[in-house]
Structure formats: C-alpha cells, structure tokens
Scaffold this active site. Structure first.
Site, PDB file in Angstrom:
ATOM      1  N   ARG A  54       0.825  -1.208   0.000  1.00  0.00           N
ATOM      2  CA  ARG A  54       0.000   0.000   0.000  1.00  0.00           C
ATOM      3  C   ARG A  54       0.865   1.266   0.000  1.00  0.00           C
ATOM      4  O   ARG A  54       0.493   2.275  -0.587  1.00  0.00           O
ATOM      5  CB  ARG A  54      -0.987  -0.037   1.154  1.00  0.00           C
ATOM      6  CG  ARG A  54      -2.075  -1.112   0.902  1.00  0.00           C
ATOM      7  CD  ARG A  54      -3.027  -1.272   2.047  1.00  0.00           C
ATOM      8  NE  ARG A  54      -3.787  -0.087   2.353  1.00  0.00           N
ATOM      9  CZ  ARG A  54      -4.935   0.271   1.768  1.00  0.00           C
ATOM     10  NH1 ARG A  54      -5.436  -0.476   0.812  1.00  0.00           N
ATOM     11  NH2 ARG A  54      -5.563   1.360   2.143  1.00  0.00           N
ATOM     12  N   THR A  60      -4.691   7.011  -2.068  1.00  0.00           N
ATOM     13  CA  THR A  60      -5.813   6.756  -2.971  1.00  0.00           C
ATOM     14  C   THR A  60      -6.097   7.974  -3.837  1.00  0.00           C
ATOM     15  O   THR A  60      -6.345   7.854  -5.037  1.00  0.00           O
ATOM     16  CB  THR A  60      -7.075   6.381  -2.161  1.00  0.00           C
ATOM     17  OG1 THR A  60      -6.780   5.232  -1.373  1.00  0.00           O
ATOM     18  CG2 THR A  60      -8.237   6.066  -3.080  1.00  0.00           C
ATOM     19  N   ASN A  84      -7.360   5.102 -10.093  1.00  0.00           N
ATOM     20  CA  ASN A  84      -6.083   5.428  -9.458  1.00  0.00           C
ATOM     21  C   ASN A  84      -4.972   4.414  -9.706  1.00  0.00           C
ATOM     22  O   ASN A  84      -3.980   4.406  -9.018  1.00  0.00           O
ATOM     23  CB  ASN A  84      -6.285   5.681  -7.957  1.00  0.00           C
ATOM     24  CG  ASN A  84      -6.808   4.467  -7.228  1.00  0.00           C
ATOM     25  OD1 ASN A  84      -6.711   3.348  -7.712  1.00  0.00           O
ATOM     26  ND2 ASN A  84      -7.351   4.686  -6.055  1.00  0.00           N
ATOM     27  N   HIS A  87      -4.973  -1.346  -6.793  1.00  0.00           N
ATOM     28  CA  HIS A  87      -5.749  -1.688  -5.600  1.00  0.00           C
ATOM     29  C   HIS A  87      -4.839  -2.481  -4.673  1.00  0.00           C
ATOM     30  O   HIS A  87      -4.010  -3.266  -5.132  1.00  0.00           O
ATOM     31  CB  HIS A  87      -6.963  -2.539  -5.968  1.00  0.00           C
ATOM     32  CG  HIS A  87      -7.707  -3.045  -4.769  1.00  0.00           C
ATOM     33  ND1 HIS A  87      -8.561  -2.240  -4.046  1.00  0.00           N
ATOM     34  CD2 HIS A  87      -7.697  -4.243  -4.137  1.00  0.00           C
ATOM     35  CE1 HIS A  87      -9.061  -2.936  -3.033  1.00  0.00           C
ATOM     36  NE2 HIS A  87      -8.548  -4.155  -3.067  1.00  0.00           N
TER      37      HIS A  87
END
Length: 120
Positions: A54, A60, A84, A87
């Site tokens: 992440r 995001t 974006n 995921h």
C-alpha cells in the site's frame, strides 16, 4: 497468481461492496466494469507485506499521492480517485475475501502451506 479478466457491473459491485452508499461507489463500479484489468496476488515473506504494498501504491487520492509520494504508482499512473491505477487489500481479511472473488478456484491457505514447505 495472476489473471487478465473483466467484470460485469454486478461483479464489480460485489468486490467493492464495502463502499456501497458512498458518493464514489457508482463511478468505481462503472470504471472497474469498463474493460479488462490485470489481477495479481503478490507475496512477500514479512508480516508487513500489505503495508509495504500500500505504501508503494501511494495515497488513494492521486493529487495527494503526487504531492506527498511522487514516486508511487498512483502518483505516476493514477488519473482520479476512482481511476487510481491500483488496488491493495487493507488487511488479511480483505485479501482473503477479495482473492476469492478474483480467483474462485484458488485456495489461499493451501498456497501458503505449500510455499512454506517449499521455502523452508
């Protein structure tokens, strides 16, 4: 594990069910059902693999990613909050649920068992 696939709006809605009722959910479903995408399971032998992935993805919101993490995937390739460029599951529980949707015949628990035996 990887695949190239596409979703109907119903399948995309199921994947993003946690966002039902939020203002961006319909745009997300429309985008994710608009064409093919690559789905991958990435593995890393650390407890913080989800956090590391992440972090590589970046924020995001693409504008925030461009300002604060300019080398991140979303800063470099994201177009908007719902388009974006990537995921990342936010927890092991989310990963298990999401991987069952993307790879219904794949057994996460068996895969981790097999890989522990192979790599020990």
């Amino acid at each position: 594990k990887e695949t190239v696939t596409s979703w109907s709006p119903v399948q995309a809605d199921k994947f993003y069910e946690e966002h039902r009722g939020k203002f961006f959910q319909q745009r997300l479903v429309e985008f994710m059902s608009s064409g093919e995408f690559h789905a991958l399971v990435l593995a890393h032998k650390t407890e913080d693999a989800i956090t590391k992935w992440r972090s590589l993805l970046g924020f995001t919101k693409c504008y925030k990613a461009r300002q604060q993490t300019p080398a991140s995937i979303r800063a470099l390739y994201g177009l908007s909050d719902t388009r974006n460029a990537g995921h990342g599951s936010d927890s092991l529980e989310s990963f298990v649920r999401e991987s069952k949707i993307l790879f219904p015949d794949w057994d996460y628990k068996q895969w981790t068992t097999d890989n522990r035996e192979t790599n020990s």
